[in-house]
Scaffold this active site. Structure first.
Site, short mmCIF file in Angstrom:
data_model
loop_
_atom_site.label_atom_id
_atom_site.label_comp_id
_atom_site.label_asym_id
_atom_site.label_seq_id
_atom_site.Cartn_x
_atom_site.Cartn_y
_atom_site.Cartn_z
CB SER A 143 -1.03 3.30 19.97
OG SER A 143 0.23 3.85 20.10
CB ALA A 161 0.66 -7.52 9.04
NE ARG A 162 1.54 -0.48 7.36
CZ ARG A 162 1.77 0.74 7.95
NH1 ARG A 162 0.82 1.62 8.18
NH2 ARG A 162 3.13 1.11 8.11
N GLY A 209 0.88 -1.29 0.09
CA GLY A 209 -0.08 0.13 -0.07
C GLY A 209 0.99 1.21 0.05
CB CYS A 235 7.46 6.09 16.20
SG CYS A 235 8.87 5.59 15.54
C1 SPV Z 1 3.85 4.91 6.98
O1 SPV Z 1 4.80 3.86 6.93
O2 SPV Z 1 4.22 5.77 7.65
C2 SPV Z 1 2.65 4.43 6.85
C3 SPV Z 1 2.30 3.47 5.80
O3 SPV Z 1 1.54 5.19 6.95
S1 SPV Z 1 2.99 3.86 4.49
O4 SPV Z 1 1.64 3.86 3.55
O5 SPV Z 1 3.39 2.73 3.97
O6 SPV Z 1 3.68 4.88 4.42
#
Ligand code: SPV
Ligand code: MN
Length: 625
Positions: free
Chosen positions: A278, A388-389, A223, A274
């Site tokens: 949360s 993983a998301r 993504g 980081c």
């Molecule tokens: C991040 O890594 O800061 C994210 C997911 O929010 S990504 O879409 O991979 O950037």
């Protein structure tokens, strides 16, 4: 527009042709025509975002094998290739002309070279397949924040994700006139393996052309590389903001509940993995956004709106106790896409840190998985990838703030900057003033690397405003934009540095995951001038007695004096080394460092040195009372 449609009319059904024909903007047609001709798909689906076409895209993702249904209704799982699990920094480049002013330390490619490469790679890349054209907007609709976008993709998974993450914008495109600006994204996942993951990873490319508002993403599904409106759009928006005098930040937006129904809105920049999500979903507080904020000066006040309307969040560590709101959505029949978690035979899923036991076996991004399985480099494979998301719509979260779609955004009183820092910063600290905050908390942010990008973990890296990976303007100018933004306001926001990852000498974390609640409550009170603090060389820190009260009230925890001393001790040598590292970068690697950056760093150094003379290297916060 008939003339432009002519060459690809036969790829469109009557309905899709009608949908496209209603748009009157010639640039939209020219863009679509160009990439349809290059990608050469079999059919074209024009999505307007109504219920039937959302269903259609979901169905296509399953038919094409890019997603599979899970036990809970409306849940699906998607896998990215084993080596396609994070943002690919190496192959993500800004397309520039010879006279570009971007920092050479950024990953750049000359336009001519990029075009040559793209023309070869993209030729017939979608042959025999369907492409989806999505009309979307970033920011709330009908607002000063609205940014129209078009996504072309041959991945129904990417299209499905965008339907969850972004607002529909077909109606905005119907109103558009020739010459109106919009962002463009072209994605092809390329040839797929039998597991339906991108096969030609060595030809993975993410090329960002900010001068033409277009991003190309090839041979990838992850993504962060493929969902155009997320981090690819962030780069385009930063550039646009720099032209127009506002900000686009890698920031959450949240409302912290205060006294007598008061809600104080804050934004917070954190590198990936980081604690950003949360923080945004803290129990008892309100979420507006978890990743990207559009920030504008409206009549002298800071207003922020969420770029997105959904969440592409890290699932590792999500459990029922610490993250009840996310947990609830992940266990209800709301629409959710899980990516790169472990699928169990009964159609349920498991991820690292989920409640319950680690299963013995299942299916994950490495194929059939069993405990102890190793990859070809001999590295043990976790049940789910650390990056993983889950993807879902924010409106399903119990703590969603009613202002998510407010065209005026929310008024922001504080900016927070936080990184993964085991030994330097205290857990929470208010900057002495806006300029000090932007420079010493924001522009000096460092973080130890995580699994969110490909590469080694745990290496301390410079990451100004947690936005370095996405900066499409020279770093110095970006810092200056932030400084100027503050000057243009009636009352600039207060600025905070936070650190959830401070460790003791034995490498043990000095704080619990939920302690951040107290830091945020303290920030809320500070933003409203309701609580005091202690001035230190690095900024204002909380008083022990105030924290005792806040820990008791919000976490029902006894906060010990010795913990306060360990956590809020000013670590002079570490802070001085940090200043040296940051100064070196701003002197040597950044071309256009504003002079005040060096002055603020020098002032901070002087304050540290003179306090050290009195109190030594490791300063007990009580000494500064
Ligand atoms: C991040 O890594 O800061 C994210 C997911 O929010 S990504 O879409 O991979 O950037
Ligand atoms: Mn992010």
């Amino acid at each position: 527009m008939e003339d432009l449609l002519f060459s690809f009319k036969d790829k469109l059904s009557k309905e899709n042709l009608e949908r496209l024909s209603k748009i009157k903007n010639r640039d939209v047609f020219l863009f679509i025509k160009k990439y349809v001709e290059i990608l050469n798909p079999k059919t074209i689906y024009v999505s307007i975002g109504d219920d039937s076409d959302r269903e259609y895209i979901k169905r296509r993702a399953i038919e094409e094998g890019e997603e599979e249904k899970l036990k809970i209704n409306n849940h699906t799982i998607h896998f990215d290739g084993y080596y396609d699990q994070g943002r690919d920094k190496k192959n993500t480049k800004f397309v520039v002309s010879v006279d570009s002013d971007l920092d050479p330390s950024l990953n750049l490619i000359l336009r001519e070279e990029a075009e040559k490469e793209l023309n070869i790679l993209m030729k017939d890349m979608s042959e025999g397949r369907e492409i989806y054209i999505l009309f979307k907007t970033l920011g709330p609709k009908n607002s000063i924040f609205t940014l129209p976008c078009i996504q072309i993709t041959d991945s129904p998974y990417v299209a499905h994700s965008e339907n969850l993450l972004y607002r529909d914008g077909y109606d905005d495109f119907l109103k558009m006139k020739d010459g109106d600006e919009f962002f463009r994204f072209v994605h092809s996942e390329g040839e797929l393996t039998e597991n339906k993951t991108s096969k030609n990873i060595e030809n993975r490319r993410v090329y960002i052309d900010v001068d033409n508002n277009i991003v190309y993403s090839l041979n990838t599904q992850y993504g962060g590389n493929s969902i155009g409106l997320k981090k690819l759009a962030l780069r385009l928006a930063i550039k646009k903001a720099s032209r127009e005098g506002w900000l686009t930040e890698h920031m959450l937006i949240m409302g912290v509940n205060g006294l007598n129904g008061r809600v104080t809105y804050l934004t917070g920049a954190f590198p990936s993995l980081c604690g950003k999500t949360s923080t945004a979903t803290l129990v008892g507080e309100r979420i507006v956004g978890d990743d990207i904020a559009l920030i504008k000066n409206v009549s002298g006040e800071v207003r922020a709106a969420n770029f997105e309307k959904g969440m592409f969040g890290i699932i590792m560590g999500i459990n029922s106790k610490d993250d009840p709101y996310i947990w609830e959505v992940l266990n209800s029949p709301y629409e959710v896409i899980f990516s790169n978690v472990l699928k169990l035979p009964d159609g349920s899923v498991y991820w690292i840190g989920k409640d319950g036991e680690v299963p013995e076996r299942g299916y994950n991004h490495s194929g059939e998985w069993f405990k102890g399985k190793k990859d070809k480099d001999g590295k043990e494979i976790d049940p789910s990838h650390k990056n993983a998301r889950f993807t879902f719509e924010l409106k399903n979260l119990k703590n969603i703030d009613p202002n998510l779609e407010n065209p005026d955004g929310v008024i922001v009183k504080g900016f927070i900057y936080g990184g993964r820092d085991s030994d330097t910063w205290v857990p929470v600290c208010e900057a002495l003033n806006y300029q000090h905050g932007i420079i010493i908390k924001g522009a000096s942010l460092e973080s130890e690397t995580t699994a969110a990008t490909l590469g080694k973990e745990g290496v301390r890296e410079f990451n100004p405003m947690a936005n370095l990976d996405f900066l499409s303007v020279p770093i110095g100018r970006y810092i200056q934009m932030n400084l100027d933004f503050g000057k243009s306001l009636k009352k600039p926001p207060k600025i905070y540095g936070v650190n959830y990852f401070l460790k003791d000498k034995d490498g043990k974390f000095l704080n619990d995951k939920l302690d951040k609640k107290v830091w945020l409550k303290w920030i809320e009170l500070r933003c409203n001038n309701d609580i005091g603090g202690i001035e230190t060389p690095v900024g204002i820190i909380p008083k022990y007695d105030d924290l005792v009260k806040l820990f008791k009230e919000h976490l029902n925890k006894e906060y010990k004096k010795e913990d306060y001393i360990k956590q809020f001790m000013i670590r002079v040598p570490e802070n001085l080394s940090k200043i040296d590292r940051i100064e070196k970068i701003y002197r040597e690697n950044v071309k256009d460092t504003p002079e005040v950056v060096l002055i603020e760093l020098e002032n901070e150094r002087k304050r540290l040195l003179s306090t050290k003379e009195k109190f030594g290297d490791y300063i007990n916060p009580f000494d500064l009372y």
